[in-house]
Design an enzyme around this catalytic site. Structure first.
Site, short mmCIF file in Angstrom:
data_model
loop_
_atom_site.label_atom_id
_atom_site.label_comp_id
_atom_site.label_asym_id
_atom_site.label_seq_id
_atom_site.Cartn_x
_atom_site.Cartn_y
_atom_site.Cartn_z
CG ASP A 175 -4.77 -4.33 3.08
OD1 ASP A 175 -4.24 -4.93 2.13
OD2 ASP A 175 -4.18 -4.13 4.17
CB THR A 199 -3.70 4.76 2.07
OG1 THR A 199 -3.51 3.44 1.55
CG2 THR A 199 -4.50 5.60 1.10
CG HIS A 217 -2.84 -3.86 -2.77
ND1 HIS A 217 -3.57 -4.78 -2.07
CD2 HIS A 217 -2.44 -2.93 -1.87
CE1 HIS A 217 -3.62 -4.44 -0.80
NE2 HIS A 217 -2.94 -3.31 -0.65
CB SER A 276 -0.94 0.00 1.21
OG SER A 276 -1.88 -1.05 1.12
CG HIS A 325 -2.05 2.03 7.79
ND1 HIS A 325 -2.30 1.34 6.63
CD2 HIS A 325 -1.60 1.12 8.68
CE1 HIS A 325 -2.03 0.06 6.82
NE2 HIS A 325 -1.61 -0.11 8.06
CD GLU A 363 -13.14 4.40 22.76
OE1 GLU A 363 -14.11 3.70 22.40
OE2 GLU A 363 -12.43 5.04 21.94
CG HIS A 423 -3.28 -8.39 4.95
ND1 HIS A 423 -2.37 -8.97 4.09
CD2 HIS A 423 -3.23 -7.05 4.70
CE1 HIS A 423 -1.80 -8.03 3.35
NE2 HIS A 423 -2.30 -6.86 3.70
CD GLU A 443 -11.32 2.41 18.58
OE1 GLU A 443 -10.50 1.94 19.40
OE2 GLU A 443 -12.55 2.42 18.79
#
EC number: 3.1.3.1
Length: 533
Positions: free
Chosen positions: A329, A175, A371, A112, A173, A228, A333, A283
């Site tokens: 994705d 992307t 992908h 990615s 991440h 949280e 996985h 999160e």
């Protein structure tokens, strides 16, 4: 094509039973003829939209290969109590479709990070690197500096547009990070992940108006309790430099209406009409899968997309928004097809919301994957059979198999040469359960990516540029041309000549675009990872 002799009688029997499930209207040839004529007339009536795109909505389904799109289409219909195959996804309505080749400079099958650098920066690169050219080496700090390349988010910002990022993963991440960062390793989420010998410099900039996703723990000092999950040590802050980047982000917004939120209540209270900046991190790491999301705590990707658009669209010069369905994705996985398909359906709802809030005459909307994955859609299931169910044909070991399987992954379940019998399993072990792990042919801890071309779908101004089979790096240039951002502004000036060559080499520690003799230091980032010094 010849069929296995033992298979022919079984197929004949299947056809006999399966044909009885066809809709009566579909048995009439006129049903298909009239449907085809309507589609044909729609294509004949279509006019090219050659407007300059004021806005760009870019939807990226991470790992959303064509098999995933097809299976998700069926699931979406079946969730609506239809047979499913005839369902029309929102992305199916896009009139312009092409294919993108996904290989990286160094690998036949990419990740990615390399793919994001291609479709966001317009330059193919090496595996695991983000926002740098192929002259940089994976994990080698010293090769990063001087090889940075800028993204279309930066080009749009330079043109005066508002910019934003929405993702279902952590905002650091591969992307989302490629839109604002430059790093020789996609795994350097914070300074704690950097090699011990390296010193990193993190620059907090104010120019991304909206950033929504997860990743709180990478923004706060080591050991800081998560609001949280205060008792969860894995959710606590990861930074070793003592910096709280959330606080720093807020301190840079003097004179602006800026909100940081981490839960639905505060998110709902954000008024897009009066908000200049929004950072929403729901999160400590990635967001929850859609099937496990607590709607009382976390909004859906459709809701976050709506909030982002309503904030960004106040800019009269328009906006660029990247929306990533990132956990498609991650479910693949894990070999969890049900999770992946539900993520894709939720992603399609976000696309629908984007179209609802924008106008096609001035908004270019592009949907694509980075992908694919080695998931297969096989057997001879009956029409309307659950996409998460079993093929009515059994294998030569006299055991059933699921319609969806993986070429490799954690679902390799052969024991003493025998596959598990998946008949009459309880709900938890049912192939329709959200946690079910599909059978895989080859045992791997995590399913790999696959290397086939991915679909690129477009509508709006200059959407006809997205056709044929192209390198993935073409996508960034086509979007930029449509919106007159970056170096090639022929579309808005009406100039026929070739554009000035755009260089995306960094100058003075910040990535800069070189065009017409001007150098612009990269400010198009929330967090810009620079080369170690």
């Amino acid at each position: 094509m010849a069929l296995n002799g033992a298979l022919v009688p079984a197929l004949v029997l299947l056809v006999a039973f399966g044909s009885s499930g066809a809709k009566v209207e579909e048995e009439n040839p006129e049903f298909w003829r009239s449907r085809a004529q309507r589609t044909l007339q729609s294509a004949l009536d279509r006019k090219l939209n050659t407007n300059v795109a004021k806005n760009i909505l870019f939807f990226l389904g991470d790992g959303m290969g064509i098999t995933t799109i097809t299976a998700a289409r069926i699931l979406k219909g079946q969730l609506e109590n239809k047979t499913g195959e005839e369902t029309v996804m929102t992305m199916d309505t896009f009139p312009n479709v092409g294919l993108a080749k996904t290989y990286s400079v160094d690998f036949q099958i990419a990740d990615s990070a390399a793919t994001a650098t291609a479709y966001l920066c317009g330059v193919k690169t090496n595996l695991n690197t983000i926002g740098v050219s192929a002259a940089a080496r994976n994990g080698v700090c010293k090769t990063q500096k001087g090889n940075e390349v800028t993204s279309i988010l930066k080009w749009a910002k330079d043109a005066g547009k508002s910019v934003g990022i929405v993702t279902t993963t952590r905002v650091q991440h591969a992307t989302p990070a490629t839109s604002y960062a430059h790093s020789a390793s996609r795994k350097w989420y914070s300074d704690a992940d950097m090699p011990a010998a390296a010193q990193s410099r993190l620059v907090v900039c104010v120019c991304v108006q909206v950033i929504i996703g997860g990743g709180r723990k990478y923004m706060t000092p080591w050991g800081v309790k998560d609001p949280e999950y205060p008792k969860d040590y894995a959710s606590r802050g990861k930074r070793r430099d003592g910096r709280n980047l959330i606080d720093e982000w807020q301190s840079l917004k003097t004179g602006k209406v800026a909100h940081y939120v981490w839960n639905r209540t505060d998110f709902n209270a954000v008024d897009p009409e009066t908000t200049d900046y929004l950072m929403a991190l729901f999160e400590p790491g990635d967001l929850r899968f859609e099937a496990e999301r607590d709607p009382n705590m976390d909004p859906s990707i459709a809701e976050t997309t709506e909030k982002a658009i309503r904030i960004l669209q106040k800019n009269p010069k328009g906006f660029f928004l990247l929306v990533e369905g990132g956990r498609i994705d991650q479910a693949h996985h894990a070999g969890r097809a049900s999770m992946a398909l539900h993520e894709t359906v939720a992603f399609d709802h976000a696309i629908a919301k984007g179209l609802e809030l924008t106008a096609e005459h001035d908004t270019l909307t592009v949907v694509m994957a980075d992908h694919s994955h080695p998931v297969t859609f096989n057997g001879y299931p009956f029409r309307g059979q659950s996409i998460l169910g079993k093929s009515p044909l059994w294998a030569t070991d006299v055991l059933p198999y699921t319609t969806l399987m993986y070429g490799n992954g954690p679902g390799h379940k052969i024991t003493n040469g025998t596959r598990p019998d998946i008949r009459n399993k309880d709900n938890k072990e049912s192939s329709k359960a959200k946690d079910y792990v599909q059978l895989a042919a080859v045992p791997t801890k995590s399913a790999t990516h696959s290397g086939e071309d991915v679909a690129v779908l477009a509508r709006g101004p200059m959407a006809h540029l997205f056709q044929g089979v192209n390198e993935q790096s073409y996508v960034a240039h086509a979007m930029a041309y449509a919106a007159c951002v970056g170096a090639d502004v022929r579309h808005c000036r009406g100039l026929p000549e070739d554009p000035a060559v755009q260089s995306t080499v960094a100058v003075g520690g910040g990535a800069a675009a070189v065009g017409g003799g001007a150098l612009a230091v990269l400010l198009g980032a929330l967090l810009a990872l620079e080369a170690p010094v």
